[in-house]
Design an enzyme around this catalytic site. Structure first.
Site, short mmCIF file in Angstrom:
data_model
loop_
_atom_site.label_atom_id
_atom_site.label_comp_id
_atom_site.label_asym_id
_atom_site.label_seq_id
_atom_site.Cartn_x
_atom_site.Cartn_y
_atom_site.Cartn_z
N GLU A 123 32.38 29.73 44.28
CA GLU A 123 31.68 30.90 44.83
C GLU A 123 32.21 31.31 46.21
O GLU A 123 32.31 32.50 46.51
CB GLU A 123 30.17 30.57 44.93
CG GLU A 123 29.31 31.70 45.43
CD GLU A 123 29.40 32.95 44.56
OE1 GLU A 123 28.86 32.92 43.46
OE2 GLU A 123 30.01 33.94 44.99
N GLY A 128 33.15 34.88 51.14
CA GLY A 128 32.45 33.87 51.95
C GLY A 128 31.06 33.59 51.39
O GLY A 128 30.90 33.06 50.29
N GLY A 181 38.72 34.51 68.03
CA GLY A 181 38.81 33.52 66.96
C GLY A 181 38.61 34.11 65.57
O GLY A 181 38.51 33.39 64.58
N LYS A 199 42.05 37.29 46.68
CA LYS A 199 40.64 37.45 46.32
C LYS A 199 40.49 38.48 45.21
O LYS A 199 39.68 38.29 44.28
CB LYS A 199 39.82 37.84 47.55
CG LYS A 199 39.73 36.70 48.58
CD LYS A 199 39.22 37.19 49.91
CE LYS A 199 39.03 36.07 50.92
NZ LYS A 199 38.80 36.57 52.29
N GLY A 296 33.27 32.67 58.03
CA GLY A 296 32.42 31.95 58.99
C GLY A 296 31.92 30.64 58.42
O GLY A 296 31.76 30.49 57.21
N1 HSE Z 1 40.71 35.14 56.94
C1 HSE Z 1 39.67 35.43 56.00
C2 HSE Z 1 38.97 36.73 56.41
C3 HSE Z 1 38.68 34.29 55.96
O1 HSE Z 1 39.24 37.24 57.51
O2 HSE Z 1 38.23 37.29 55.62
C4 HSE Z 1 37.76 34.29 54.79
O3 HSE Z 1 38.41 34.13 53.57
#
Ligand code: HSE
Length: 400
Positions: A123, A128, A181, A199, A296
């Site tokens: 999932e 995320g 970050g 994705k 996150g």
């Molecule tokens: N680097 C990815 C983003 C992290 O910025 O969405 C999550 O997959």
């Protein structure tokens, strides 16, 4: 139930934290107590409570028959693939957030899980903390999925939102995103669209039940989007978003990741900053949209732990996931129809009109010396052909 966590980075430590913080609720929902017996990492963490359960050798976990579920949050294809495969073959369910692994080996790992009557759940690999994999597998099963359009990368969405809202150029916001970050020191996977591409490959493989290879998805990042482009988008009551689109047209399947201009009325227009949004169109259902934190520590860990609960509830039963290793042939992206926003030098206005025919001129305050316009819909090939007679300063596909 004893579980192990592979990787004590941001997501791994988040998984341990979520399991501790929401212990009571998780136990009630899983129907059993979930206990982390091992955490695997190459590093030591002096002073951290994890030291008591930290191991450096994967075989300790693989060889322990008490471990029924393994959480893989190491990232990267190797050695994650070898570890996950071995766990599944030894009859342990695996829950992962690793999009590279799922995009590349998802079909094979699901097949092993099926044979061994365990589960391979992922999932957190897309969006995320947003539930999207489970809805595709379990809730939207009455529909043919006609289209999936997603803002699938938080870093690029943050950069584009800042460019739109404050007029910054790409490099300035990238630097800011790195300081905060949000963006990696090497931001290539995000800004070149590779992360969104993986994705999209996962989502389209699940939507159509066959393997979509990410190498086959035409992908453009956001590095060529300028502050001037944003001014034009604003003048059109629109914004620029990096969209992953998987689309079915009769028996043809298209997939593409590219920046697009979308208008205020597009459902994804208001998905800003580091948030993700995924719009799914079913042939019966119409549109449904999923929105939330696409990255996150705790949001991602929340999705991983939800998978752990699901795996704990399905011991001995494989949760069916339709994703065969048979390859889905994508139609060439050159056949896809798009309208284009185009900028050429002012002196080429007549040449542009001659090449593109009817176009809608766009003016932006503070941008001079050029002619900007939106074309009719045409194939990518037709656009490339017509563009030959003008000097294209930039062009962005339009989805208004
Ligand atoms: N680097 C990815 C983003 C992290 O910025 O969405 C999550 O997959």
């Amino acid at each position: 139930m004893e579980i192990a966590v592979l990787g004590y980075g941001t997501v791994g430590s988040g998984v341990v934290e979520v399991l501790n913080l929401n212990k009571e609720n998780i136990t009630r929902r899983a129907g059993k107590d979930i206990h982390v017996k091992y955490v695997l990492d190459l590093r030591d963490f002096p002073g951290d409570a994890v030291e008591e359960i930290l191991v450096h050798d994967f075989q300790v976990i693989a060889n322990d028959p008490e471990i029924e579920i393994v959480v893989e949050v190491m990232g990267g294809v190797r050695p994650a693939y070898d570890f996950v495969k071995e766990c599944l073959e030894r009859g342990k369910s695996v829950c992962t957030s690793n999009k590279e692994l799922v995009a590349k080996h998802g079909a094979e790992l699901l097949e092993i899980a099926k044979q061994k009557r365990v589960n391979f759940l992922f999932e957190a690999s897309v969006g995320g903390g947003i539930p999207i994999i489970r809805p595709l597998n379990q809730s939207l099963t009455a529909d043919e999925i006609m289209e999936i359009t997603g803002i699938l990368n938080g870093t690029t969405n943050y950069i584009l939102s800042q460019m739109h809202d404050y007029g910054y150029d790409f490099d300035t916001v990238l630097k800011k995103a790195q300081e905060l970050g949000y963006a990696e020191r090497n931001p290539e996977a995000d800004v070149e669209g590779y992360d969104a591409c993986r994705k999209l490959a996962i989502l389209t493989s699940l939507a159509y039940g066959k393997q979509v290879d990410y190498e086959d998805i035409y992908t453009e990042g956001i590095t060529k989007i300028t502050a001037e482009d944003m001014k034009y988008a604003d003048a059109m009551d629109a914004s620029v978003k990096l969209l992953g689109i998987g689309r079915r047209e009769d028996d043809k399947f298209f997939a593409m990741v590219a920046p697009r201009i979308i208008g205020k009325h597009h459902p994804l227009y208001s998905v800003n900053d580091v948030f993700n949004g995924i719009l799914v169109r079913g042939n019966m259902l119409g549109d449904v949209m999923f929105y939330g934190s696409g990255a996150g520590k705790l949001p991602t860990a929340s999705a991983v732990v939800a998978d752990v609960v699901d795996a704990a509830k399905h011991v001995g039963t494989n949760i069916m996931t339709l994703w065969s290793s048979k390859k889905l042939a994508l139609s060439s992206s050159t056949d896809a129809m798009n309208a284009f926003f185009v900028r050429v030098p002012a002196e080429e206005k007549d040449a542009a009109a001659a090449a593109f025919g009817t176009v809608r001129e766009v003016k932006a305050e503070g941008v001079d010396g050029e002619f900007a316009f939106v074309t009719e819909k045409m194939t990518e090939d037709a656009f490339a052909e017509k563009s030959r007679s003008v000097t294209v300063k930039n062009r962005i596909r339009v989805e208004i």
